[in-house]
Scaffold this active site. Structure first.
Site, PDB file in Angstrom:
ATOM      1  CB  ALA A  57      -2.620   3.525  -0.857  1.00  0.00           C
TER       2      ALA A  57
ATOM      3  CG  ASN B 196     -10.971   8.769  -0.575  1.00  0.00           C
ATOM      4  OD1 ASN B 196     -10.547   9.163   0.521  1.00  0.00           O
ATOM      5  ND2 ASN B 196     -11.941   7.891  -0.682  1.00  0.00           N
TER       6      ASN B 196
ATOM      7  CD  GLN C  87      -7.671   9.868  -4.499  1.00  0.00           C
ATOM      8  OE1 GLN C  87      -7.540  10.579  -5.501  1.00  0.00           O
ATOM      9  NE2 GLN C  87      -8.271   8.695  -4.535  1.00  0.00           N
TER      10      GLN C  87
ATOM     11  CB  SER D  30      -2.155   4.086  -4.444  1.00  0.00           C
ATOM     12  OG  SER D  30      -2.831   3.230  -5.349  1.00  0.00           O
TER      13      SER D  30
ATOM     14  CB  CYS E  17     -25.248  -1.105  -1.359  1.00  0.00           C
ATOM     15  SG  CYS E  17     -25.572   0.001  -2.730  1.00  0.00           S
TER      16      CYS E  17
HETATM   17  C1  LIG Z   1      -7.367   4.352  -3.472  1.00  0.00           C
HETATM   18  C2  LIG Z   1      -7.010   4.807  -2.104  1.00  0.00           C
HETATM   19  C3  LIG Z   1      -6.462   3.921  -1.176  1.00  0.00           C
HETATM   20  C4  LIG Z   1      -6.235   2.469  -1.491  1.00  0.00           C
HETATM   21  O1  LIG Z   1      -5.205   2.339  -2.434  1.00  0.00           O
HETATM   22  P1  LIG Z   1      -4.919   0.937  -3.153  1.00  0.00           P
HETATM   23  O2  LIG Z   1      -3.606   1.151  -3.818  1.00  0.00           O
HETATM   24  O3  LIG Z   1      -6.031   0.732  -4.111  1.00  0.00           O
HETATM   25  O4  LIG Z   1      -4.854  -0.103  -2.082  1.00  0.00           O
HETATM   26  C5  LIG Z   1      -6.150   4.407   0.066  1.00  0.00           C
HETATM   27  N1  LIG Z   1      -6.353   5.695   0.382  1.00  0.00           N
HETATM   28  C6  LIG Z   1      -6.874   6.569  -0.489  1.00  0.00           C
HETATM   29  C7  LIG Z   1      -7.061   7.988  -0.077  1.00  0.00           C
HETATM   30  C8  LIG Z   1      -7.224   6.151  -1.754  1.00  0.00           C
HETATM   31  O5  LIG Z   1      -7.760   7.029  -2.598  1.00  0.00           O
END
Ligand SMILES: *Cc1c(COP(=O)(O)O)cnc(C)c1O
Length: 399
Positions: A84, A164, A192, A212, A338
């Protein structure tokens, strides 16, 4: 091989995993579907001169169909990416750069994922006009403000389907309508949302949708971008090369990962409704169990407009970092980051206007497909015990 407690041995790290919004375990059915494509069926799906290539290509195209079916798209509208993060970069930068002359404006929300916010920041450095809108205190978009902000110069509006950290579901159809009025593309980060809520891109009016694999029981390292064909969405690619994926994403496709993503989509399509009910029941058990044992627990984000598995809870008077350190066998997270000097509270909670001390006392609990009632009960017990202990230590120290 190591045998310590931190997973260096080849076994599951100990404890209860309630961090399913950071990543999910790959479903064993997904792993099984992938395996032949590492060994026997290893062809390059872009090899057109022999059966090894044709075999891999067929597998990739089946995965594309499985993914498209879950969002009611055409397979030709699916572009495979590495995840994603890449999909969001491609959608936002790709759309903005393609239309930079006539539509130099880009709109997003302050509560978006970092990869969206940083893509927008990069566009600002390239001379685009950007609007990063605040959200309401429940985490939802302010539709009136959005309608005032989107104009004839807006190339793309990027608003996530499900947050997320706090799990809230944005009003996608209403956002799409505002975008359509002004001729702006609507991009939604659905990392998500996939497999959790129905995402019919045609009915919702979404032009670009990021997916993703590892957020819905598929493998890490793969994702996809839905790119509407009618009316056609135009993007400038980020990666140049052999012109794979309709010129939008050059490079040899990872057949095993594509197959894994397709299988994850197929499972989600078959099981989403039943799974939603089961996860919702576990989430309620968790929340009720915590509230039975503790007072001073508040929910961050909209009460009902949210996905089944997410709880973002503030434990009054408790420092979330100290709480997590006290529960090494409960895998949860906070949105805090952090920096070199201090622990910064979650920027998402800040975007909601949550006070710093409440943000610092908040953790995210994310229930997933493989959690059990016994695990939920264990989590309640650990949480209640440690919150109570930290509170009594805190008040003792204050005396
Ligand atoms: C995890 C996440 C991403 C990044 O996805 P990847 O596949 O790990 O690059 C982007 N947006 C949201 C809302 C996510 O939860």
């Amino acid at each position: 091989m190591g045998t310590d407690d931190h997973g260096t041995a080849n076994r599951r790290p100990p404890g209860v995993y309630l961090d399913n919004q950071a990543t999910t375990p790959t479903d064993p059915r997904v792993v099984e579907a992938m395996l032949p494509f590492f060994t026997e069926r290893f062809g390059n799906p872009h090899s057109t001169t022999h059966a090894f290539g044709w075999d891999a290509e067929e597998a990739v195209e089946q995965a594309r169909e499985q993914l498209a079916a879950l969002i009611d798209a055409s397979p030709r509208e699916i572009v495979f990416t590495s995840g994603a993060t890449e999909s969001n970069n491609l959608a936002i930068k790709g759309a903005a750069r393609f239309h930079r002359e006539r539509r130099p404006h880009v709109v997003t929300l302050a509560s978006e994922h970092k990869c969206v916010l940083e893509s927008v920041r990069q566009l600002e450095r390239e001379g685009h006009r950007i609007s990063v809108l605040p959200v309401k205190s429940d985490g939802l978009v302010d539709l009136d403000l959005l309608a005032e902000t989107v104009d004839e110069e807006t190339a793309v509006v990027s608003i996530m389907a499900v947050n997320n950290e706090i799990g809230v579901i944005q009003p996608l159809a209403e956002i799409a309508e505002i975008c359509r009025d002004k001729g702006a593309y609507f991009h939604s980060d659905a990392a998500q949302a996939m497999g959790k809520i129905p995402l019919d891109v045609a009915a919702l009016g979404i032009d670009l949708l990021s997916i993703s694999g590892h957020k819905f029981y598929g493998p890490k390292g793969i994702g996809a971008l839905y790119v509407r064909r009618r009316p056609r969405v135009r993007l400038e690619p980020l990666i140049d090369g052999g012109g794979q994926e309709r010129g939008l994403r050059s490079g040899s496709l990872a057949t095993p990962l594509c197959v894994g993503l397709g299988t994850a989509a197929e499972i989600a399509a078959a099981e989403m409704a039943a799974e939603g009910g089961r996860i919702s029941a576990l989430k309620s058990r968790l929340l009720e169990g915590i509230r039975r044992r503790l007072s001073g627990v508040a929910l961050n984000g909209h009460e009902t407009q949210r996905v089944a598995g997410n709880l973002n809870l503030a434990f009054e008077g408790v420092d979330a970092e100290a709480l997590m350190r006290a529960m090494p066998r409960l895998a949860v997270s906070s949105g805090s980051a952090c920096t070199s000097t201090a622990v910064e509270p979650s920027y998402v909670l800040r975007a909601l206007g949550v006070a710093d001390d409440r943000a610092r006392s908040s953790i995210r609990l994310a229930v997933g497909r493989f959690n059990t009632e016994a695990e939920i009960d264990e989590a309640i017990d650990v949480l209640a015990t440690q919150v109570a202990r930290l509170r009594s230590e805190g008040s003792a120290a204050a005396e």
